[in-house]
Write a protein that holds these residues in place. Structure first.
Motif, PDB file in Angstrom:
ATOM      1  N   LEU A  24      46.304   3.099   3.329  1.00 58.97           N
ATOM      2  CA  LEU A  24      47.473   3.937   3.623  1.00 58.97           C
ATOM      3  C   LEU A  24      48.663   3.541   2.757  1.00 58.97           C
ATOM      4  O   LEU A  24      49.370   4.407   2.226  1.00 58.97           O
ATOM      5  N   GLU A  25      48.875   2.241   2.594  1.00 59.06           N
ATOM      6  CA  GLU A  25      49.974   1.776   1.743  1.00 59.06           C
ATOM      7  C   GLU A  25      49.737   2.179   0.291  1.00 59.06           C
ATOM      8  O   GLU A  25      50.665   2.586  -0.411  1.00 59.06           O
ATOM      9  N   ARG A  26      48.489   2.063  -0.160  1.00 57.19           N
ATOM     10  CA  ARG A  26      48.178   2.404  -1.550  1.00 57.19           C
ATOM     11  C   ARG A  26      48.379   3.891  -1.807  1.00 57.19           C
ATOM     12  O   ARG A  26      48.851   4.298  -2.862  1.00 57.19           O
ATOM     13  N   LEU A  27      48.019   4.725  -0.827  1.00 54.18           N
ATOM     14  CA  LEU A  27      48.210   6.168  -0.968  1.00 54.18           C
ATOM     15  C   LEU A  27      49.693   6.539  -1.072  1.00 54.18           C
ATOM     16  O   LEU A  27      50.036   7.535  -1.696  1.00 54.18           O
ATOM     17  N   ARG A  28      50.553   5.723  -0.478  1.00 54.99           N
ATOM     18  CA  ARG A  28      51.996   5.991  -0.479  1.00 54.99           C
ATOM     19  C   ARG A  28      52.739   5.286  -1.609  1.00 54.99           C
ATOM     20  O   ARG A  28      53.956   5.412  -1.709  1.00 54.99           O
ATOM     21  N   ALA A  29      52.028   4.557  -2.447  1.00 57.39           N
ATOM     22  CA  ALA A  29      52.669   3.783  -3.516  1.00 57.39           C
ATOM     23  C   ALA A  29      53.389   4.702  -4.506  1.00 57.39           C
ATOM     24  O   ALA A  29      53.042   5.877  -4.660  1.00 57.39           O
ATOM     25  N   GLU A  30      54.376   4.149  -5.171  1.00 55.76           N
ATOM     26  CA  GLU A  30      55.207   4.919  -6.093  1.00 55.76           C
ATOM     27  C   GLU A  30      54.438   5.500  -7.266  1.00 55.76           C
ATOM     28  O   GLU A  30      54.864   6.499  -7.848  1.00 55.76           O
ATOM     29  N   ASP A  31      53.333   4.889  -7.650  1.00 54.52           N
ATOM     30  CA  ASP A  31      52.587   5.387  -8.810  1.00 54.52           C
ATOM     31  C   ASP A  31      51.634   6.528  -8.462  1.00 54.52           C
ATOM     32  O   ASP A  31      50.961   7.058  -9.341  1.00 54.52           O
ATOM     33  N   MET A  32      51.590   6.909  -7.195  1.00 57.97           N
ATOM     34  CA  MET A  32      50.735   8.025  -6.784  1.00 57.97           C
ATOM     35  C   MET A  32      51.513   9.331  -6.874  1.00 57.97           C
ATOM     36  O   MET A  32      52.673   9.408  -6.457  1.00 57.97           O
ATOM     37  N   ILE A  33      50.839  10.355  -7.415  1.00 57.33           N
ATOM     38  CA  ILE A  33      51.447  11.669  -7.529  1.00 57.33           C
ATOM     39  C   ILE A  33      50.478  12.710  -6.959  1.00 57.33           C
ATOM     40  O   ILE A  33      49.283  12.446  -6.825  1.00 57.33           O
ATOM     41  N   THR A  34      50.999  13.863  -6.642  1.00 56.62           N
ATOM     42  CA  THR A  34      50.167  14.934  -6.118  1.00 56.62           C
ATOM     43  C   THR A  34      49.365  15.583  -7.252  1.00 56.62           C
ATOM     44  O   THR A  34      49.671  15.390  -8.434  1.00 56.62           O
ATOM     45  N   VAL A  35      48.392  16.360  -6.878  1.00 56.67           N
ATOM     46  CA  VAL A  35      47.600  17.099  -7.860  1.00 56.67           C
ATOM     47  C   VAL A  35      48.504  18.055  -8.638  1.00 56.67           C
ATOM     48  O   VAL A  35      48.374  18.186  -9.866  1.00 56.67           O
TER      49      VAL A  35
END
Length: 136
Positions: A24-35
């Motif tokens: 869950l934390e990794r999914l919310r990390a700053e380097d994650m972007i939407t499709v």
């Protein structure tokens, strides 16, 4: 007396809980972007990004409500052509396994993560060798 090789039920439950928290934390990390953000970055339609995810050309992770996110850094030129080959060398299409490999330091890469090694110009062949060794 033999040593117990299995964890207790409580230890297993704690391990699973910690893993879920990490994801869950990794999914919310700053380097994650939407499709959609990835599509804009790559100047393609979102359906193209979704196809790349299905074909393991890029890492896509489903969030708790089904929304897909992707690590933005994978679209950098030093990494872009490597994602599928790394998955093949690891023998998996699981995006979490590929991401975990890329973000875990490797003694064979002088302690760098495979991602950092590629960003610093380490040849892909060396990283693929580490991936193959990781499967054994």
């Amino acid at each position: 007396m033999t040593k117990e090789i299995y964890g207790t039920a409580a230890e297993t439950k704690a391990l699973l809980r910690d893993g879920q928290t990490y994801r869950l934390e990794r999914l919310r990390a700053e380097d994650m972007i939407t499709v959609d953000e990835a599509a804009s970055l790559m100047r393609v339609n979102a359906s193209v990004i979704e196809g790349w995810i299905r074909n393991c050309r890029c890492i896509g992770l489903a969030g708790p409500h089904g929304a897909m996110v992707v690590p933005q850094w994978q679209f950098e030129s030093s990494l872009w052509s490597s994602i599928r080959r790394i998955g093949q060398s690891l023998g998996t299409q699981d995006p979490w396994q590929i991401l975990g490999f890329l973000e875990t330091s490797a003694p064979a890469l002088d302690g760098l993560t495979p991602r950092a090694a590629l960003e610093q110009g380490v040849p892909i062949g060396r990283v693929l060798n580490v991936a193959v060794a990781d499967t054994h």
